[in-house]
Design a protein around this motif. Structure first.
Motif, PDB file in Angstrom:
ATOM      1  N   GLU B  10      -9.681 -32.291  -5.471  1.00  0.00           N
ATOM      2  CA  GLU B  10      -9.180 -32.912  -6.684  1.00  0.00           C
ATOM      3  C   GLU B  10     -10.280 -32.825  -7.739  1.00  0.00           C
ATOM      4  O   GLU B  10     -11.451 -33.046  -7.436  1.00  0.00           O
ATOM      5  CB  GLU B  10      -8.845 -34.382  -6.428  1.00  0.00           C
ATOM      6  CG  GLU B  10      -7.607 -34.590  -5.598  1.00  0.00           C
ATOM      7  CD  GLU B  10      -7.317 -36.076  -5.471  1.00  0.00           C
ATOM      8  OE1 GLU B  10      -6.641 -36.631  -6.335  1.00  0.00           O
ATOM      9  OE2 GLU B  10      -7.812 -36.675  -4.499  1.00  0.00           O
ATOM     10  N   LYS B  12     -12.011 -34.526  -9.751  1.00  0.00           N
ATOM     11  CA  LYS B  12     -12.345 -35.912 -10.088  1.00  0.00           C
ATOM     12  C   LYS B  12     -13.856 -36.050 -10.198  1.00  0.00           C
ATOM     13  O   LYS B  12     -14.600 -35.321  -9.529  1.00  0.00           O
ATOM     14  CB  LYS B  12     -11.864 -36.838  -8.954  1.00  0.00           C
ATOM     15  CG  LYS B  12     -10.353 -36.925  -8.805  1.00  0.00           C
ATOM     16  CD  LYS B  12      -9.852 -38.292  -9.248  1.00  0.00           C
ATOM     17  CE  LYS B  12      -8.351 -38.350  -9.390  1.00  0.00           C
ATOM     18  NZ  LYS B  12      -7.677 -38.695  -8.141  1.00  0.00           N
ATOM     19  N   PRO B  13     -14.324 -37.019 -11.013  1.00  0.00           N
ATOM     20  CA  PRO B  13     -15.781 -37.187 -11.121  1.00  0.00           C
ATOM     21  C   PRO B  13     -16.384 -37.508  -9.753  1.00  0.00           C
ATOM     22  O   PRO B  13     -15.767 -38.211  -8.958  1.00  0.00           O
ATOM     23  CB  PRO B  13     -15.948 -38.357 -12.091  1.00  0.00           C
ATOM     24  CG  PRO B  13     -14.602 -38.957 -12.288  1.00  0.00           C
ATOM     25  CD  PRO B  13     -13.578 -37.958 -11.861  1.00  0.00           C
ATOM     26  N   GLY B  14     -17.533 -36.973  -9.520  1.00  0.00           N
ATOM     27  CA  GLY B  14     -18.243 -37.304  -8.290  1.00  0.00           C
ATOM     28  C   GLY B  14     -17.922 -36.428  -7.094  1.00  0.00           C
ATOM     29  O   GLY B  14     -18.582 -36.528  -6.067  1.00  0.00           O
ATOM     30  N   THR B  17     -20.844 -34.263  -6.069  1.00  0.00           N
ATOM     31  CA  THR B  17     -21.907 -35.096  -5.500  1.00  0.00           C
ATOM     32  C   THR B  17     -21.554 -35.466  -4.063  1.00  0.00           C
ATOM     33  O   THR B  17     -22.407 -35.469  -3.184  1.00  0.00           O
ATOM     34  CB  THR B  17     -22.049 -36.398  -6.306  1.00  0.00           C
ATOM     35  OG1 THR B  17     -21.946 -36.081  -7.677  1.00  0.00           O
ATOM     36  CG2 THR B  17     -23.358 -37.076  -6.013  1.00  0.00           C
ATOM     37  N   ARG B  18     -20.294 -35.803  -3.845  1.00  0.00           N
ATOM     38  CA  ARG B  18     -19.896 -36.158  -2.483  1.00  0.00           C
ATOM     39  C   ARG B  18     -20.115 -34.996  -1.532  1.00  0.00           C
ATOM     40  O   ARG B  18     -20.608 -35.162  -0.420  1.00  0.00           O
ATOM     41  CB  ARG B  18     -18.412 -36.541  -2.448  1.00  0.00           C
ATOM     42  CG  ARG B  18     -18.121 -37.907  -3.010  1.00  0.00           C
ATOM     43  CD  ARG B  18     -16.639 -38.214  -2.835  1.00  0.00           C
ATOM     44  NE  ARG B  18     -16.140 -39.074  -3.877  1.00  0.00           N
ATOM     45  CZ  ARG B  18     -16.245 -40.406  -3.879  1.00  0.00           C
ATOM     46  NH1 ARG B  18     -16.811 -41.023  -2.854  1.00  0.00           N
ATOM     47  NH2 ARG B  18     -15.784 -41.116  -4.874  1.00  0.00           N
ATOM     48  N   HIS B  65     -13.436 -32.609   5.421  1.00  0.00           N
ATOM     49  CA  HIS B  65     -12.053 -33.073   5.382  1.00  0.00           C
ATOM     50  C   HIS B  65     -11.949 -34.580   5.215  1.00  0.00           C
ATOM     51  O   HIS B  65     -10.964 -35.089   4.690  1.00  0.00           O
ATOM     52  CB  HIS B  65     -11.328 -32.665   6.669  1.00  0.00           C
ATOM     53  CG  HIS B  65     -10.413 -31.506   6.467  1.00  0.00           C
ATOM     54  ND1 HIS B  65      -9.388 -31.519   5.560  1.00  0.00           N
ATOM     55  CD2 HIS B  65     -10.374 -30.276   7.045  1.00  0.00           C
ATOM     56  CE1 HIS B  65      -8.757 -30.357   5.589  1.00  0.00           C
ATOM     57  NE2 HIS B  65      -9.343 -29.581   6.468  1.00  0.00           N
ATOM     58  N   LYS B  66     -12.970 -35.289   5.698  1.00  0.00           N
ATOM     59  CA  LYS B  66     -12.917 -36.752   5.594  1.00  0.00           C
ATOM     60  C   LYS B  66     -13.091 -37.232   4.162  1.00  0.00           C
ATOM     61  O   LYS B  66     -12.728 -38.351   3.847  1.00  0.00           O
ATOM     62  CB  LYS B  66     -14.004 -37.381   6.475  1.00  0.00           C
ATOM     63  CG  LYS B  66     -13.626 -37.417   7.926  1.00  0.00           C
ATOM     64  CD  LYS B  66     -14.748 -37.944   8.782  1.00  0.00           C
ATOM     65  CE  LYS B  66     -14.967 -39.418   8.624  1.00  0.00           C
ATOM     66  NZ  LYS B  66     -15.908 -39.916   9.659  1.00  0.00           N
ATOM     67  N   LEU B  67     -13.664 -36.380   3.314  1.00  0.00           N
ATOM     68  CA  LEU B  67     -13.780 -36.787   1.915  1.00  0.00           C
ATOM     69  C   LEU B  67     -12.371 -36.868   1.352  1.00  0.00           C
ATOM     70  O   LEU B  67     -11.583 -35.922   1.459  1.00  0.00           O
ATOM     71  CB  LEU B  67     -14.632 -35.783   1.131  1.00  0.00           C
ATOM     72  CG  LEU B  67     -16.083 -35.639   1.604  1.00  0.00           C
ATOM     73  CD1 LEU B  67     -16.799 -34.569   0.793  1.00  0.00           C
ATOM     74  CD2 LEU B  67     -16.823 -36.965   1.513  1.00  0.00           C
ATOM     75  N   ILE B  68     -12.084 -38.004   0.752  1.00  0.00           N
ATOM     76  CA  ILE B  68     -10.710 -38.269   0.327  1.00  0.00           C
ATOM     77  C   ILE B  68     -10.248 -37.242  -0.715  1.00  0.00           C
ATOM     78  O   ILE B  68      -9.087 -36.858  -0.737  1.00  0.00           O
ATOM     79  CB  ILE B  68     -10.606 -39.705  -0.260  1.00  0.00           C
ATOM     80  CG1 ILE B  68     -11.169 -40.743   0.722  1.00  0.00           C
ATOM     81  CG2 ILE B  68      -9.189 -40.042  -0.675  1.00  0.00           C
ATOM     82  CD1 ILE B  68     -10.446 -40.917   2.002  1.00  0.00           C
ATOM     83  N   ASN B  69     -11.157 -36.769  -1.558  1.00  0.00           N
ATOM     84  CA  ASN B  69     -10.763 -35.844  -2.625  1.00  0.00           C
ATOM     85  C   ASN B  69     -10.637 -34.400  -2.165  1.00  0.00           C
ATOM     86  O   ASN B  69     -10.281 -33.529  -2.943  1.00  0.00           O
ATOM     87  CB  ASN B  69     -11.765 -35.896  -3.786  1.00  0.00           C
ATOM     88  CG  ASN B  69     -11.855 -37.267  -4.417  1.00  0.00           C
ATOM     89  OD1 ASN B  69     -12.930 -37.782  -4.663  1.00  0.00           O
ATOM     90  ND2 ASN B  69     -10.708 -37.874  -4.664  1.00  0.00           N
ATOM     91  N   VAL B  70     -10.956 -34.134  -0.914  1.00  0.00           N
ATOM     92  CA  VAL B  70     -10.838 -32.765  -0.406  1.00  0.00           C
ATOM     93  C   VAL B  70      -9.424 -32.553   0.118  1.00  0.00           C
ATOM     94  O   VAL B  70      -8.935 -33.311   0.952  1.00  0.00           O
ATOM     95  CB  VAL B  70     -11.875 -32.500   0.710  1.00  0.00           C
ATOM     96  CG1 VAL B  70     -11.562 -31.200   1.452  1.00  0.00           C
ATOM     97  CG2 VAL B  70     -13.271 -32.450   0.116  1.00  0.00           C
ATOM     98  N   ILE B  71      -8.771 -31.516  -0.397  1.00  0.00           N
ATOM     99  CA  ILE B  71      -7.373 -31.305  -0.039  1.00  0.00           C
ATOM    100  C   ILE B  71      -7.229 -30.270   1.062  1.00  0.00           C
ATOM    101  O   ILE B  71      -6.487 -30.461   2.010  1.00  0.00           O
ATOM    102  CB  ILE B  71      -6.571 -30.882  -1.283  1.00  0.00           C
ATOM    103  CG1 ILE B  71      -6.608 -32.042  -2.301  1.00  0.00           C
ATOM    104  CG2 ILE B  71      -5.137 -30.518  -0.923  1.00  0.00           C
ATOM    105  CD1 ILE B  71      -6.027 -31.699  -3.641  1.00  0.00           C
TER     106      ILE B  71
END
Ligand SMILES: Cc1cc2nc3c(=O)[nH]c(=O)nc-3n(C[C@H](O)[C@H](O)[C@H](O)COP(=O)(O)OP(=O)(O)OC[C@H]3O[C@@H](n4cnc5c(N)ncnc54)[C@H](O)[C@@H]3O)c2cc1C
Ligand SMILES: Cc1ncc(C[n+]2csc(CCOP(=O)(O)OP(=O)(O)O)c2C)c(N)n1
Ligand SMILES: [Mg+2]
Lengths: 565, 161
Positions: B10, B12-14, B17-18, B65-71
């Motif tokens: 996504e 999205k900001p950050g 960095t994540r 994959h655990k990063l919420i913004n990763v699709i």
């Protein structure tokens, strides 16, 4: 259009929030102003660390999302330990931090800290709210993320001018989460589950190794059914204590560094491990190369990244423990495994149990032994109380001697090992379960890290009990120094301490002390009977150690001390 | 073995960095990283080259994959994907060496995009091999500066990455 801070109260209500913990400050003043009229309990703690641990204890005791609030800068940084603690133990939490106003973000404004950046490695997810109209969706998402899948803390960093902005929100029609990258797997793969059932039916020396994930999944009943139906001994991690009644004949208590000898022997010699809701932490497995060398391993976890992280697995199953256990039991019943198969194994396990019980020491000098206090506490509460712990020897004695009977009633900082956790966590737990006695089994060192929350207990009438196993040492570190540093007690002797009885009284709580074994029961009875917060100062044998013990990096079967044959 | 991970995220900001924080925290090294918007402005594509045995790569992708913004994450197979990188090379050039450099540039179908009295700037696009090739041929002339975008990649054929 409504003020965003008021909308947040409506969202709290929608999400079922009963209580929030926090400390106010400039950037969250709009939020606190709205809290005054909100239909929930707003607990002012004396330190933000108290707030975040209380939210954590509330969450673990209730299964709901814990909520804490802190102001920008120092308030937010004071939350960090507790957020990391919740992250390590997969605790559902929403932490709301104030941030400086949007126009000055990034200018080193007064009380500005990059909370988003500081907490990034220790959150499940986080948001910096830059558009006030996004706030309702973000806050709902935060709760949704915190409690679903593998739970964890979610941080919402909220600039002060967002909280005062005007926004739209219809509580009957809240915005849907928009999380295209987030789809936790609930249903385990049917073929893997069939294979697991077959392995369980064929095993001759099976073990169940279960942990925090069972409690999170509310799957204790299913686990008990599996163990009872298939005759499999159960060992749990520290975080799993209570998921299976430890006074049951099939229970082997805790495994690992300070686990029981029989649990560690059984794990080392079994031919099948059914691991569920556990993350193969080194405190539980010891040296991985020698962990259960002959066993086939089935691993059930909702987080795919936990599977095969530390150790190769034979039958991986990604899914929710409750769902997987239900369908596994169904599959297993079809196979009609014969209970006869395990008889020799069960006999062997029983022999280990008889030969190596946990030591019940009597002190030649007539001093109080820690296990005596814990056993008396269990007797007086019939094991029904919620126990929280601090960190160190007190925690390990509690893990060993407190036979937990129910899930959500043994609450301890496992992954981070945070001294000062147990007391505020007990406060949160008591608010979640006012019907139960809540006791923090504490160390004198740990208690001094958050003892200021006595004021919170007194001011809100939260009758938490604190049982300090007072050895006037940072005892766990001292024990390692005794064993591995030639008794050079560097910075672990903390003889200078407050008079804990007077300290409790100074805050308006009750204080009691026992210095001899024959005083223990009476102190417990009086302190627990009162409806006030009460502290008990148990002066224990100063150099009592935690036995047995597996030295760091050794096989879990190589145990020192305690219950040798 | 080198892996090329194509990560849809996504916008999205950050997010970046994540991702970079995750790599640092888990002790994984990034060889190169390129990021940009996709056909859908709400989504970005991060192309990460990593070196690793198969085991760590599995952990890398699971953790990502655990990063919420990763699709979505695709570990691109070199046989069914194309990769490119853009590089700007500032190289010393004298009146004696200039024509020699121009020859090299032509062989590699690169471009000269800036000329000064003592330097040339070469723009080259291609695979890692091509880029390493031209860099090693230009090195003897004296490299002033090399700036690389990091590798981007896309799967071949009709299928989306
Ligand atoms: C001083 C000290 C000593 C310690 N000694 C020991 C010891 O001797 N023995 C010991 O065991 N521990 C010990 N610990 C604790 C240890 O550090 C770990 O915290 C603990 O072992 C981890 O427990 P767990 O494996 O149950 O995992 P948790 O940290 O509780 O994690 C839960 C797991 O369940 C999964 N999960 C979550 N929800 C679900 C779901 N719905 N369905 C399926 N899976 C789910 C998660 O993804 C995760 O993998 C000690 C800690 C301290 C501080
Ligand atoms: C915040 C924090 N600081 C330091 C430690 C390291 N540590 C682990 S156990 C321990 C001693 C705890 O002392 P006390 O609370 O008195 O418990 P005891 O071991 O004596 O029962 C220390 C310092 C820690 N776990 N947490
Ligand atoms: Mg102590």
């Amino acid at each position: 259009m409504k003020v965003a801070a008021k909308v947040m109260m409506e969202i709290f209500k929608n999400e079922g929030v009963e209580v929030v913990f926090g400390v106010p400050g400039g950037s969250v003043m709009p939020l606190y102003d709205a809290l005054m009229d909100a239909d929930l309990l707003n607990v002012l703690t004396r330190h933000e660390q108290g707030a975040v641990h209380a939210a954590d204890g509330y969450a673990r005791a209730s299964g709901k999302v814990g909520v804490c609030i802190a102001t920008s800068g120092p308030g937010a940084t004071n939350l960090v330990t507790g957020i990391a603690n919740a992250y390590m133990d997969s605790v559902p939490m929403v932490a709301i931090t104030g941030q400086v106003r949007r126009p000055v973000v990034g200018t080193d404004a007064f009380q500005e800290a990059d909370t988003f950046g500081i907490t990034l490695p220790v959150v499940k997810h986080s948001y910096l709210v830059t558009d006030e109209h996004e706030l309702p969706r973000i806050l709902h998402e935060a709760f949704y993320l915190a409690r679903t899948g593998r739970p964890g803390p979610v941080l919402v960093d909220l600039p002060g001018d967002v909280a005062t902005a005007l926004i739209d929100y219809d509580p009957d029609n809240p915005p849907e989460p928009n999380l295209p990258g987030y789809k936790p797997t609930v249903k385990g793969h049917p073929r893997q589950i069939k294979e697991a059932a077959r392995a369980l039916a064929e095993a001759e020396k099976p073990m169940i190794y279960a942990g925090g994930g069972i409690i999170i999944a509310e799957a204790s009943d299913e686990l008990r059914e599996l163990a009872a139906y298939a005759h499999i001994p159960v060992t749990t991690t520290l975080n799993g204590k209570g998921l299976f009644p430890e006074d049951d004949a099939l229970s082997l208590g805790m495994l690992g560094m300070h686990g029981t000898r029989y649990a560690n022997y059984a794990m080392t010699n079994c031919d099948l491990i059914f691991a569920v809701g556990v993350r193969f932490d080194d405190r539980a497995t010891g040296k991985v190369d020698t962990f259960a060398p002959d066993a086939k391993i089935i691993h059930v976890d909702v987080d795919p990244a936990e599977i095969a992280k530390n150790l190769a697995v034979d039958i991986p199953i990604v899914g929710d423990a409750k769902w997987v256990l239900r369908s596994l039991i169904e599959e297993l019943r079809k196979l009609e495994p014969s209970p006869e198969r395990h008889v020799p194994w069960m006999r062997q396990v029983e022999d280990w149990k008889q030969a190596h019980p946990l030591p019940l020491r009597e002190d030649p000098d007539g001093e109080i032994m820690p296990e005596f206090v814990i056993q008396k506490l269990w007797e007086v509460t019939r094991g029904e109380a919620i126990v929280t712990t601090e960190v160190g020897q007190n925690q390990m004695w509690a893990a060993q001697y407190w036979l937990a009977k129910h899930p959500r009633r043994f609450i301890s900082s496992g992954g981070l090992g945070t001294m000062g956790y147990g007391f505020p966590a007990a406060m949160g737990a008591k608010l979640a379960r006012p019907d139960l006695t809540v006791v923090d089994i504490a160390g004198d060192g740990s208690f001094q890290m958050t003892s200021q929350e006595l004021a919170t207990c007194v001011s809100y009438g939260i009758p938490v009990k604190v049982a300090i196993l007072n050895n006037r040492y940072l005892g766990m570190v001292r024990q390692w120094q005794e064993l591995f540093y030639e008794k050079r007690y560097a910075s672990t002797c903390i003889e200078c301490q407050p008079d804990f009885v007077k300290l409790a009284e100074a805050y308006g709580a009750q204080g009691f002390r026992a210095t001899r074994p024959d005083e223990v029961e009476e102190v417990l009875r009086i302190a627990l009977a009162s409806d006030a917060p009460a502290l008990m100062d148990f002066r224990i044998k100063r150099e009592a150690n935690v036995w047995p013990m597996v030295p760091a990096g050794s096989a879990i079967s190589d145990m020192l001390g305690g219950g040798e044959a | 073995m080198k892996h090329t991970l194509s990560v849809l995220v996504e916008n999205k900001p950050g997010v970046l960095t994540r991702i970079s924080g995750l790599f640092a925290r888990r002790g994984f090294n990034i060889d190169s990283l390129a990021v940009g918007e996709t056909e859908d402005p709400a989504l970005s594509r991060v192309t990460i080259s990593v070196d690793g045995q198969d085991q760590p790569i599995e952990q890398v992708t699971k953790q990502l994959h655990k990063l919420i913004n990763v699709i979505k994450i695709t570990d691109l197979d070199p046989n069914s994907s194309v990769t490119r990188e853009l590089v700007l090379i500032k190289v010393h050039a004298t009146s004696e060496t200039r024509s020699e450099i121009i020859q090299v540039v032509e062989i590699f179908r690169a471009k000269i995009i800036d000329v000064s009295a003592s330097t040339l700037i070469v723009e080259v696009t291609g695979t890692k091999d091509k880029i390493e090739g031209i860099i090693s041929l230009l090195r003897p002339f004296g490299l002033v500066e090399v700036v690389r975008t990091g590798k981007i990649a896309i799967s071949r054929g009709r299928k989306r990455t």
